[in-house]
Write a protein that holds these residues in place. Sequence first.
Motif, PDB file in Angstrom:
ATOM      1  N   LEU A  36       2.720  -1.214  18.856  1.00  0.00           N
ATOM      2  CA  LEU A  36       2.965  -2.604  19.230  1.00  0.00           C
ATOM      3  C   LEU A  36       3.554  -3.404  18.075  1.00  0.00           C
ATOM      4  N   ALA A  37       3.271  -2.999  16.836  1.00  0.00           N
ATOM      5  CA  ALA A  37       3.815  -3.671  15.661  1.00  0.00           C
ATOM      6  C   ALA A  37       5.239  -3.201  15.362  1.00  0.00           C
ATOM      7  N   GLY A  38       5.749  -2.257  16.162  1.00  0.00           N
ATOM      8  CA  GLY A  38       7.119  -1.809  16.003  1.00  0.00           C
ATOM      9  C   GLY A  38       7.291  -0.458  15.342  1.00  0.00           C
ATOM     10  N   LEU A  63      10.694   5.194  10.088  1.00  0.00           N
ATOM     11  CA  LEU A  63      10.245   3.824  10.324  1.00  0.00           C
ATOM     12  C   LEU A  63      11.327   2.967  10.957  1.00  0.00           C
ATOM     13  N   GLY A  64      12.590   3.296  10.687  1.00  0.00           N
ATOM     14  CA  GLY A  64      13.687   2.531  11.275  1.00  0.00           C
ATOM     15  C   GLY A  64      14.901   2.523  10.380  1.00  0.00           C
ATOM     16  N   GLU A  65      15.871   1.686  10.767  1.00  0.00           N
ATOM     17  CA  GLU A  65      17.127   1.561  10.018  1.00  0.00           C
ATOM     18  C   GLU A  65      17.401   0.088   9.808  1.00  0.00           C
ATOM     19  N   ARG A  66      17.820  -0.252   8.589  1.00  0.00           N
ATOM     20  CA  ARG A  66      18.127  -1.647   8.285  1.00  0.00           C
ATOM     21  C   ARG A  66      19.069  -1.694   7.089  1.00  0.00           C
ATOM     22  N   ALA A  71      14.613   3.927   6.741  1.00  0.00           N
ATOM     23  CA  ALA A  71      13.325   3.813   6.052  1.00  0.00           C
ATOM     24  C   ALA A  71      12.402   4.895   6.615  1.00  0.00           C
ATOM     25  N   PHE A  72      11.717   5.587   5.732  1.00  0.00           N
ATOM     26  CA  PHE A  72      10.833   6.681   6.106  1.00  0.00           C
ATOM     27  C   PHE A  72       9.468   6.520   5.451  1.00  0.00           C
ATOM     28  N   TYR A  73       8.480   7.202   6.017  1.00  0.00           N
ATOM     29  CA  TYR A  73       7.187   7.328   5.367  1.00  0.00           C
ATOM     30  C   TYR A  73       6.917   8.817   5.187  1.00  0.00           C
ATOM     31  N   LEU A  83      16.899   6.017   2.500  1.00  0.00           N
ATOM     32  CA  LEU A  83      18.088   6.816   2.224  1.00  0.00           C
ATOM     33  C   LEU A  83      19.266   6.187   2.957  1.00  0.00           C
ATOM     34  N   PRO A  84      20.452   6.197   2.358  1.00  0.00           N
ATOM     35  CA  PRO A  84      21.631   5.611   2.997  1.00  0.00           C
ATOM     36  C   PRO A  84      21.986   6.337   4.294  1.00  0.00           C
TER      37      PRO A  84
END
Length: 112
Positions: A36-38, A63-66, A71-73, A83-84
């Motif tokens: 729910l937090a994304g 985790l996503g892209e921005r 973004a990773f964990y 990472l690009p």
Amino acid sequence: MGETGLARTVPGTDGAREADAVELASTGRGSVVLSLAGFQDQWVTVASIAGKPQRGGVPVLLLGEREGAYAFYDCVRRETFRLPVGSTSLHRFELEPDRPDDFTCDALTAAP
């Protein structure tokens, strides 16, 4: 905030989200609260565009892209990293993996 990189990435972390982030960091299991937090419980292996595995080929949480970066964990190392997009290849997507109750991040191994 918690000791994990993931707990520090959850904006406005309250007790439930922080506890769930710590649980994810140690066991690799997501939760409805984090969803729910994304944060999707979506695991991938990461490689360079040339195909060289990153992080030893061990699955990481996407985790996503921005701003042109993924973004990773890394559950094994208990850290977040970026990472690009242009030089990163994602493989072996696994959404909400079925983990045994006794699963820990230490059990994650490189994909064959």
